[in-house]
Each structure stands twice: as structure tokens, then as C-alpha cells.
Write a protein that holds these residues in place. Structure first.
Motif, PDB file in Angstrom:
ATOM      1  N   ARG A   1       0.829  -1.218   0.000  1.00 42.10           N
ATOM      2  CA  ARG A   1       0.000   0.000   0.000  1.00 42.10           C
ATOM      3  C   ARG A   1       0.857   1.257   0.000  1.00 42.10           C
TER       4      ARG A   1
ATOM      5  N   ARG B   1       2.018   1.671  -3.619  1.00 39.97           N
ATOM      6  CA  ARG B   1       0.985   2.196  -4.534  1.00 39.97           C
ATOM      7  C   ARG B   1       0.748   3.677  -4.264  1.00 39.97           C
TER       8      ARG B   1
ATOM      9  N   LEU C   1     -10.202   1.590  -5.927  1.00 38.11           N
ATOM     10  CA  LEU C   1      -8.950   1.621  -5.170  1.00 38.11           C
ATOM     11  C   LEU C   1      -7.959   2.608  -5.807  1.00 38.11           C
TER      12      LEU C   1
ATOM     13  N   TYR D   1      -6.254   5.828  -3.915  1.00 41.64           N
ATOM     14  CA  TYR D   1      -4.836   6.184  -3.846  1.00 41.64           C
ATOM     15  C   TYR D   1      -4.604   7.632  -4.290  1.00 41.64           C
TER      16      TYR D   1
ATOM     17  N   ILE E   1      -9.352  -4.428   1.850  1.00 44.07           N
ATOM     18  CA  ILE E   1      -9.292  -4.640   0.398  1.00 44.07           C
ATOM     19  C   ILE E   1      -9.017  -6.117   0.142  1.00 44.07           C
TER      20      ILE E   1
ATOM     21  N   GLU F   1      -5.966  -5.848  -4.659  1.00 37.14           N
ATOM     22  CA  GLU F   1      -4.634  -5.246  -4.435  1.00 37.14           C
ATOM     23  C   GLU F   1      -3.687  -5.650  -5.563  1.00 37.14           C
TER      24      GLU F   1
ATOM     25  N   GLU G   1      -1.912  -3.302  -8.315  1.00 38.01           N
ATOM     26  CA  GLU G   1      -0.445  -3.343  -8.414  1.00 38.01           C
ATOM     27  C   GLU G   1      -0.022  -3.532  -9.877  1.00 38.01           C
TER      28      GLU G   1
END
Ligand code: ZN
Length: 267
Positions: free
Chosen positions: A134, A137, A200, A204, A217, A222, A226
């Protein structure tokens, strides 16, 4: 105004390599001077006063003297060693990935205080134990912002229409973000993006990093985000950081590591 011969600055060590018999060349990120290269003379000698304090990914206060090729480090004070960040391989691999991203995208001697603060914040929260993925990101998204290549996640990159919840999106890095279902887009580079993935990506861009740490999440989402950010940066920056291969290897190793032995029948 003449350039002062000596100066002090805060700096994060992005990388270092050995030079000559006992020296090291450092690539430093500084708030006002941007990325600079400096030489630490004699640092590898056991008698060096500053040896051991110039670790990669630490924040230092340095005294430097302007030199012909490289500035010369004359004094070092460690401000933040961020030691806990180094204890965990994934977190350490992530720190080196972020340093490589910063190193690869900044020009030497271009002031970049925003990126400095971004990297510093990322290391602080990695050190505090936030999930490395996280942090990575969050850093990627905000670095893209600072570099002027923020991906578009609110409107279709082709027709400009606001994206709505019940349509199918595609993630198209060469176009700079998300493509709606009505636009044909280029023949390749079509990767579906789920609604959760889109949300998501928006998070971010908009949410504070601490709020992101608290989000629940699903792991698939995720991973999707990514991949999306990795493709986006590979395309936009035209580079594939070497440290990503290292990071992937560590994570594969952790995933394959045998689980601790448990009795076959629960007690
Ligand atoms: Zn469209």
C-alpha cells in the motif's frame, strides 16, 4: 549570488557504490538541491568518523563542500535511520524500489521538495509497519502526480465522459488511464479493470495514506491495482526498475515458504 563553498542539507541516500580504495559515491535526494551525487572520502576505512552512518534509505543531515565533479561530504548526522523498515525483507525491498523510482525520474540538481517529502513520508510509514504494497501504490500514484503524469480514473480518456459504476472499464496505460465501454480504443493493451480496482485507484489519488492503511481490500484487488500501476509506470516512464525483480523474488520466496508444522488433527 556566488555559490557558497560549503553548505548543509538534509538528504536521503538513494544509492551508493564503492569508489577507489576507500571512498563511496552517494546518490542523494535533497529538498532544495534535488538529486545530487557526492563523494564520501575514506569512508570505508575502519578509522573513518562517518563510516557506518551513511546507509541507503536513511535521512541524514550532511555538511558538503562543492567539488569539481562531486560535492564532498565533510560531516554526517543521522536524522532518521528507519531501522525497523530494514528488518523485514519485503519492506526493505520496497524501500529500495521507491528509491530507484525517485532516482530514475528526477534530474540532477532540480529542486524537488515535494518528491523529497513524499519519499520521506513513505519511509516513515514503512518504518511504522504499514503494508509495503500500500505504501508503494500510494507513492507511485503521488510520484506520478508530481511528474505530471497522473493517471485518469474519473473520466474516459478517449471521450471524456464521467465513468459510471455499472459499465465495463479497460485500463489503457498508453492512453493515460481508464477507457469506457463505448470507446473502441487501441487494438491491444486492453486490460479489464474491475469496479473495485477502479475505486482503489481513486482512493490512492484522494485519500490520506493513513486512511488507506485502514481500508479492507481483497487481495485480488490489491494485485490488480499493483499490476495496473506497474504497467502504467513502465509505459509512462519507459523503465522497469531492477528492484522490482528483487521484490518479486522475495515475495515468491515468502509465499512458498513452508507453513509452520501443525498437528494433523486439531486438538
Ligand atoms: Zn469513452
Amino acid at each position: 549570488m556566488p555559490v557558497p563553498r560549503r553548505y548543509t542539507t538534509e538528504a536521503i541516500v538513494l544509492s551508493r557504490f564503492d569508489y577507489a580504495e576507500a571512498d563511496r559515491i552517494l546518490t542523494l535526494m535533497t529538498p532544495a538541491g534535488g538529486k545530487i551525487k557526492a563523494i564520501a572520502k575514506g569512508i570505508r576505512r575502519p578509522t573513518s568518523r562517518i563510516g557506518g552512518s551513511v546507509e541507503p534509505f536513511a535521512e541524514l543531515r550532511l555538511a558538503l563542500a562543492h567539488g569539481r565533479t562531486f560535492d564532498v561530504v565533510t560531516q554526517v548526522e543521522v536524522l532518521h535511520p528507519w531501522l525497523r523498515m530494514r528488518d523485514d525483507l519485503v519492506s526493505f525491498g520496497t524501500a529500495s524500489y521507491l528509491a530507484e523510482l525517485a532516482d530514475g525520474t528526477l534530474e540532477e540538481r532540480h529542486a524537488s521538495e515535494a518528491v523529497y517529502l513524499l519519499l520521506k513520508r513513505a519511509y516513515e510509514i514503512l518504518d511504522a509497519g504499514m503494508a509495503p504494497g500500500r505504501v508503494a501504490r500510494w507513492f507511485e500514484m503521488h510520484l506520478a502526480d508530481e511528474l505530471g503524469i497522473r493517471p485518469e480514473v474519473d473520466r474516459c480518456v478517449e471521450c471524456g465522459r464521467m465513468l459510471v459504476a455499472d459499465e465495463r472499464y479497460r485500463w489503457v496505460p498508453p492512453l493515460g488511464g481508464v477507457l469506457c465501454e463505448r470507446c473502441p480504443g487501441p487494438p491491444h493493451d486492453r486490460v479489464g479493470l474491475s469496479l473495485e480496482g477502479l475505486k482503489l485507484l481513486k482512493a490512492y489519488q484522494r485519500m490520506d495514506v493513513e486512511a488507506i492503511a485502514a481500508l479492507r481490500i481483497r487481495p485480488e484487488v490489491e494485485r490488480e491495482v499493483e499490476r495496473a500501476m506497474r504497467e502504467f509506470l513502465a509505459f509512462s516512464l519507459d523503465r522497469s526498475p531492477r528492484s522490482l525483480a528483487f521484490l518479486d523474488e522475495i515475495r515468491r520466496g515468502e509465499a512458498e515458504a513452508p507453513a509452520p508444522a501443525r498437528p494433523l488433527v486439531p486438538a
